[in-house]
Design an enzyme around this catalytic site. Structure first.
Site, mmCIF file in Angstrom:
data_model
loop_
_atom_site.group_PDB
_atom_site.id
_atom_site.type_symbol
_atom_site.label_atom_id
_atom_site.label_comp_id
_atom_site.label_asym_id
_atom_site.label_seq_id
_atom_site.Cartn_x
_atom_site.Cartn_y
_atom_site.Cartn_z
ATOM 1 N N HIS A 166 -14.621 -26.335 6.647
ATOM 2 C CA HIS A 166 -15.589 -27.387 6.330
ATOM 3 C C HIS A 166 -15.008 -28.768 6.608
ATOM 4 O O HIS A 166 -15.645 -29.613 7.244
ATOM 5 C CB HIS A 166 -16.008 -27.283 4.865
ATOM 6 C CG HIS A 166 -16.728 -28.489 4.348
ATOM 7 N ND1 HIS A 166 -16.069 -29.585 3.824
ATOM 8 C CD2 HIS A 166 -18.053 -28.779 4.286
ATOM 9 C CE1 HIS A 166 -16.954 -30.497 3.466
ATOM 10 N NE2 HIS A 166 -18.162 -30.031 3.720
ATOM 11 N N VAL A 172 -9.555 -19.981 -8.118
ATOM 12 C CA VAL A 172 -8.510 -19.112 -8.681
ATOM 13 C C VAL A 172 -7.133 -19.755 -8.590
ATOM 14 O O VAL A 172 -6.190 -19.309 -9.270
ATOM 15 C CB VAL A 172 -8.493 -17.734 -7.993
ATOM 16 C CG1 VAL A 172 -9.811 -17.021 -8.212
ATOM 17 C CG2 VAL A 172 -8.173 -17.848 -6.501
ATOM 18 N N HIS A 173 -6.980 -20.808 -7.773
ATOM 19 C CA HIS A 173 -5.697 -21.512 -7.728
ATOM 20 C C HIS A 173 -5.390 -22.191 -9.065
ATOM 21 O O HIS A 173 -4.245 -22.565 -9.315
ATOM 22 C CB HIS A 173 -5.685 -22.547 -6.597
ATOM 23 C CG HIS A 173 -6.903 -23.425 -6.578
ATOM 24 N ND1 HIS A 173 -8.026 -23.109 -5.834
ATOM 25 C CD2 HIS A 173 -7.194 -24.587 -7.206
ATOM 26 C CE1 HIS A 173 -8.942 -24.051 -6.002
ATOM 27 N NE2 HIS A 173 -8.459 -24.953 -6.840
ATOM 28 N N GLU A 203 -12.620 -18.494 -4.508
ATOM 29 C CA GLU A 203 -12.369 -19.843 -4.013
ATOM 30 C C GLU A 203 -10.890 -20.121 -4.252
ATOM 31 O O GLU A 203 -10.421 -20.065 -5.381
ATOM 32 C CB GLU A 203 -13.216 -20.869 -4.765
ATOM 33 C CG GLU A 203 -12.942 -22.302 -4.326
ATOM 34 C CD GLU A 203 -13.554 -23.339 -5.246
ATOM 35 O OE1 GLU A 203 -13.712 -24.493 -4.795
ATOM 36 O OE2 GLU A 203 -13.866 -23.012 -6.418
ATOM 37 N N ARG A 249 -18.032 -14.006 -7.117
ATOM 38 C CA ARG A 249 -17.297 -15.114 -6.507
ATOM 39 C C ARG A 249 -16.534 -15.795 -7.633
ATOM 40 O O ARG A 249 -17.125 -16.359 -8.559
ATOM 41 C CB ARG A 249 -18.259 -16.080 -5.823
ATOM 42 C CG ARG A 249 -17.588 -17.279 -5.130
ATOM 43 C CD ARG A 249 -17.557 -18.492 -6.019
ATOM 44 N NE ARG A 249 -17.095 -19.699 -5.352
ATOM 45 C CZ ARG A 249 -16.859 -20.856 -5.968
ATOM 46 N NH1 ARG A 249 -17.051 -20.959 -7.280
ATOM 47 N NH2 ARG A 249 -16.433 -21.899 -5.314
ATOM 48 N N ASP A 252 -14.395 -18.603 -9.254
ATOM 49 C CA ASP A 252 -14.213 -20.038 -9.052
ATOM 50 C C ASP A 252 -12.741 -20.434 -9.104
ATOM 51 O O ASP A 252 -12.002 -20.022 -10.006
ATOM 52 C CB ASP A 252 -14.988 -20.804 -10.133
ATOM 53 C CG ASP A 252 -14.853 -22.302 -10.003
ATOM 54 O OD1 ASP A 252 -15.270 -22.846 -8.971
ATOM 55 O OD2 ASP A 252 -14.313 -22.925 -10.943
ATOM 56 N N ASN A 295 -20.226 -33.403 -5.201
ATOM 57 C CA ASN A 295 -19.111 -34.257 -5.602
ATOM 58 C C ASN A 295 -18.933 -35.454 -4.683
ATOM 59 O O ASN A 295 -17.911 -36.138 -4.750
ATOM 60 C CB ASN A 295 -17.814 -33.439 -5.671
ATOM 61 C CG ASN A 295 -17.770 -32.572 -6.921
ATOM 62 O OD1 ASN A 295 -18.247 -32.967 -7.975
ATOM 63 N ND2 ASN A 295 -17.209 -31.382 -6.797
#
Length: 731
Positions: free
Chosen positions: A426, A363-364, A398, A359, A361, A496
C-alpha cells in the site's frame, strides 16, 4: 527412600481435569449442555468468592471453586434469554426474617411524621414526592422526572453511570458474555448458540488463493448499520465478484458506534448490530451465496471503557508497554487463564458462528515470550477443531514485523498463520501515485519499492529503514502469493488520515483506475475497502460513543494533537459526535450516477479478468517479472501461467509515456485500457494499439494501466452483465 514416578501425572498435572479446554464446545461463561440445565464457568483466580446474580428471581447463587482459579456452577435457574451478572467478594443484602411492626396500629398522634399518611401530615411535614410537581424544586423531583445528568449516581441506570460512579462491589458482566443488551456496563444475557438452524452443511471454504476480499464496517456499510443490513447487500457483492467479506470487529464496545477496536466483551456480538443470532443468520446467508466470512478480532489489547476483566483476574501485565498501556498477559503469572480466554473466543467464532477465517489485529503488539507463542498455540487448537469438523479455517494477521516466522508453518517452527496484510505494498503504491514521502511513507521511492513488493512481497527484507533507523525485515522467497493480502485502501489508511480522505479525495479519476488495476493484477490476494469500487465520496472518519466524560475528552485531545497542523481553525471532526458517524456511511445512490457507475463497472471487469485468466488467478510468485523505469515512473509487470502470458503496463505520471515491451515472441492483444473512453478516459483515440509484437514501443496515456495478453484465446473471458440497480437501491 521414596521415589516419585513421573510417568504417572500428579492430580494437579492431569490433562483431563474437568475444566480443561475442549475444542469441540465452549466452556467459559454460560452454556447449555442439555435442556433445562446451565453450566457456569468463570475464571477469577484471586477472588475469595464468586456468585451468580439472577435479577428476575433476585437470587444469588454461589459458585464452587475449582482448580487453577476457575469457579463453576450447574443450575436449572438460568435459561437462554435470562439476564445475569457476577458478584465478586461481596454479599447480597438479605431480607430480615422477622416482619417490622405495623405503625398504623398506633394512634396518628403517637406516630412520627414519617409514619403518618400524607393526609395526616402538615404541609411542612410532607416529603417532596408527596407535593404536587409545581410545589417541588428540581432537586425534589423524582428520579424519573429528572434527566440523567440531574440524577445522582445511585439513581442512574448502569449504562448512565460513569465508571467512577459505580459500586465498589458491582454486579459485573460475564467476561465471556455472548450478549450485552444494555451495553458494556449492563447485565449479561444467556445465549444458547446451539439452537440456530444452520443450512450451510454443504458449504466448503474456498482455497485462500481464490479469495477476493471486501473489508466493511457493519455500522456504516448500510443505512441500517446492522448484520441484517449487510445481508441485503450480499447479492450486490456477489455480482461485483467478491467471494469473501472481512467484517471489522463486532465484539461489544461502549455505546452504539465505534470502529470496533475498543471491544471489551470479546464473546458478545454487538447488540446494536443485531447480536449473536443475527450474526449467525448473516454467515448462513453468506455461505448460501458462496461468500466466505472473515471476522476481525482484537487480541493485542482490551478497550478502556466497560473493561471489568481486571476485577476477575490478571488479564493484563505491566511487564510490557503497548500503545494502549499494559499488555495482555500472555506470559506472566496466571497467564494460562488469559491464553485460554483468547483461544476459546477464537474457536467460538469459527465453530459456533461458522466464521471461515479470523483476521488478528496488529499481532506485532502482542507480547509473548512463552515457549509456545500464543499465535502458535492458537494455530494448533484451530487445526484440532478443523480435524473434528472437517472444515477449513484460516488465520490472517496484521503484522508490520516483516518476519517470515509469523507465516511459516508449524513444521518449520513458525506460528502457522495462513496469510498477512502487507501495508508496504500500500505504501509503495501510494508513493508511486504521488503521495508525499513523509512520515512512514518516507521509506519509499516511486515505482522502485512497488516493483520490489510485486517480486518480494516485503519492500524491506533486510535493508536499512530510514524511518526505523535500523535494518528491517527478512526475505520470504518460498512463500506463495496467497500468504500476502494487498490493497490500495483499508480502514486504517483512510480513517487515520487527517480528514478520513478516501482515494477519490486525493487523486484523479484516472489514477483511481490505475490503483485498482495495480492491486488486482498483483500475485497476491486483493482486498477492497467498502465503497472504493464506486469512489464513495463520504469520508471514513474515526468515531466513538463513550459515556465516560474523561475518556471522551482524552480521545478528543489525542486526535486534536495528532492532526493539529491540519486543523488550525479547530474544525476537526469530533469523534464523539453522532454526525461524524453519520457522515461516514456509504451512499448507495452513487453507483447510479456518473462517474461512479462507470468506475463500478470497471472494477467488475477487472475482477472478472482476474478470476478467469490463469496468468492472474494462479498466485505463483516465481512466474513473474517486473521492469520498472524509475526515471519515467512507469512499470511493466509480466505474469504467466503455462502458455498464457499477461503484460500490465502502468504509467504513474501526468504525461504520456513510452514503454518498451519485453522481447518475447508472438503477438500481444490488448484486453483492457483504463484510458479507453468506455471507462470515461480522455477524449480522442487511444495511442495504445490493439495489437502489437514483442519488443515494441507503446504509448501510454497519463495515469493509466493497459493489459496485453498472449495465449488467452483458449480461455474465454465472459464479462457478467452490469450490476442491476435493484441490488444496491432496493425498491
Amino acid at each position: 527412600m521414596r521415589f516419585t514416578d513421573f510417568t504417572q501425572p500428579a492430580p494437579y498435572r492431569t490433562t483431563d481435569w474437568p475444566r480443561s479446554l475442549q475444542v469441540s464446545h465452549r466452556q467459559l461463561g454460560v452454556t447449555f449442555p442439555v435442556p433445562g440445565q446451565a453450566n457456569v464457568l468463570v475464571w477469577a483466580p484471586l477472588a475469595d468468592d464468586v456468585a451468580l446474580w439472577l435479577p428476575a428471581e433476585a437470587a444469588l447463587l454461589p459458585l464452587t471453586k475449582d482448580l487453577f482459579g476457575y469457579w463453576q456452577l450447574t443450575t436449572d435457574q438460568l435459561a437462554p434469554g435470562d439476564l445475569y451478572a457476577f458478584v465478586l467478594n461481596g454479599q447480597h443484602p438479605a431480607e430480615s426474617d422477622s416482619p417490622a411492626p405495623d405503625p398504623t396500629d398506633r394512634d396518628p398522634a403517637e406516630r412520627s411524621p414519617a409514619e403518618r399518611s400524607p393526609t395526616e401530615r402538615s404541609p411542612t411535614e410532607r416529603s417532596p414526592t408527596e407535593r404536587s410537581p409545581t410545589e417541588r424544586s428540581p432537586t425534589e423531583r423524582s428520579p424519573t422526572e429528572r434527566s440523567p445528568t440531574e440524577r445522582s449516581p445511585t439513581e442512574r441506570s448502569p449504562t448512565e453511570r460513569s465508571p467512577t460512579e459505580r459500586s465498589p462491589i458491582p454486579m459485573l458482566p460475564d467476561p465471556a458474555s455472548l450478549s450485552q443488551p444494555e451495553g458494556v456496563h449492563g447485565l449479561s444475557r444467556a445465549v444458547d448458540t446451539g439452537t440456530f438452524p444452520w443450512e450451510d452443511t454443504g458449504w466448503v471454504n474456498p482455497p485462500l488463493a481464490q479469495y477476493l476480499l471486501y473489508e466493511l464496517h457493519t455500522g456504516t456499510f448500510t443505512p441500517e448499520g446492522t448484520f441484517a443490513g449487510i445481508e441485503e447487500k450480499l447479492d450486490y457483492l456477489k455480482a461485483l465478484g467478491v467471494n469473501a467479506i472481512e467484517i471489522m470487529p463486532i465484539a461489544e464496545f461502549p455505546g452504539d458506534r465505534n470502529w470496533g477496536y475498543d471491544g471489551v466483551n470479546l464473546f458478545a456480538a454487538h447488540h446494536a448490530y443485531g447480536g449473536a443470532t443475527a450474526l449467525q443468520h448473516l454467515v448462513d446467508a453468506c455461505h448460501f451465496r458462496g461468500i466466505a466470512v472473515v471476522l476481525d478480532v482484537v487480541y493485542n489489547h482490551f478497550g478502556p471503557e466497560g473493561n471489568y476483566l481486571s476485577q476477575f483476574g490478571p488479564y493484563l501485565t505491566d511487564q510490557y508497554n503497548t500503545p494502549w498501556g499494559k499488555a495482555v498477559n500472555y506470559d506472566d503469572a496466571w497467564c494460562d487463564g488469559v491464553r485460554r480466554y483468547v483461544i476459546e473466543n477464537a474457536l467460538m467464532w469459527l465453530r459456533d458462528f461458522h466464521v471461515d477465517a479470523l483476521r488478528l489485529d496488529a499481532v506485532h503488539a502482542i507480547k509473548d515470550f512463552s515457549p509456545i507463542h500464543i499465535l502458535r498455540e492458537l494455530r494448533q487448537r484451530v487445526d484440532e477443531l478443523s480435524a473434528q469438523t472437517g472444515r477449513t479455517y484460516y488465520l490472517i494477521v496484521e503484522s508490520d514485523l516483516n518476519d517470515p516466522r509469523v507465516i511459516n508453518p508449524l513444521t518449520e517452527h513458525g506460528y502457522g498463520m495462513d496469510a498477512q496484510w502487507v501495508d508496504e505494498f500500500h505504501h509503495a503504491l501510494r508513493v508511486s501515485v504521488g503521495e508525499e514521502p513523509a512520515g512512514y511513507y518516507a521509506d519509499y521511492e516511486r515505482v522502485y519499492h512497488l516493483s520490489k513488493s510485486y517480486i518480494d512481497a516485503y519492500a524491506y527484507d533486510g535493508q536499512f529503514s530510514q524511518v526505523r533507523q535500523k535494518r528491517f525485515g527478512l526475505k520470504v522467497e518460498r512463500h506463495p502469493g496467497h500468504q500476502f493480502i494487498v490493497f490500495s485502501q483499508n480502514h486504517d489508511q483512510v480513517g487515520n488520515r487527517k480528514g478520513g480522505e478516501r482515494s477519490c479525495h486525493l487523486y484523479s479519476f484516472e489514477m483511481l483506475k490505475l490503483m485498482a488495476g495495480a492491486v488486482l493484477v498483483s500475485p497476491f490476494i486483493p482486498m477492497l475497502f467498502m465503497g472504493e469500487e464506486w469512489a464513495e465520496t463520504n469520508p471514513f472518519f474515526y468515531f466513538v460513543h463513550h459515556s465516560d466524560p474523561a475518556l471522551i475528552a482524552s480521545v478528543r485531545a489525542g486526535r486534536q494533537a495528532e492532526f493539529a497542523a491540519f486543523y488550525e481553525d479547530g474544525n476537526m471532526p469530533d469523534p464523539q459526535r453522532k454526525q461524524t458517524f453519520r457522515q461516514t456511511k456509504l451512499q448507495w445512490h452513487l453507483p447510479t450516477e456518473q462517474p461512479h457507475q462507470t468506475l463500478l463497472r470497471y472494477y467488475q471487469t477487472l475482477i472478472t479478468l482476474r478470476k478467469q485468466l490463469p496468468a492472474l488467478y494462479n498466485l505463483n510468485r516465481q512466474t513473474l517479472r517486473v521492469f520498472p523505469d524509475e526515471e519515467a515512473h512507469t512499470l511493466v509487470l509480466h505474469r504467466w501461467h503455462q502458455d498464457q502470458h499477461l503484460l500490465c503496463l502502468m504509467n504513474f505520471t501526468t504525461e504520456t509515456r513510452t514503454v518498451q515491451l519485453p522481447d518475447l515472441p508472438g503477438d500481444w492483444t490488448k484486453l483492457l485500457d483504463s484510458a479507453d473512453q468506455a471507462w470515461l478516459g480522455p477524449e480522442g483515440d487511444s495511442p495504445t494499439p490493439d495489437q502489437c509484437t514483442g519488443n515494441a514501443s507503446v504509448y501510454l496515456h497519463p495515469e493509466s494501466i493497459v493489459l496485453y495478453a498472449q495465449g488467452h484465446e483458449s480461455y474465454r473471458v465472459t464479462l457478467p452483465p452490469p450490476i442491476p440497480e435493484r441490488l444496491f437501491i432496493p425498491h
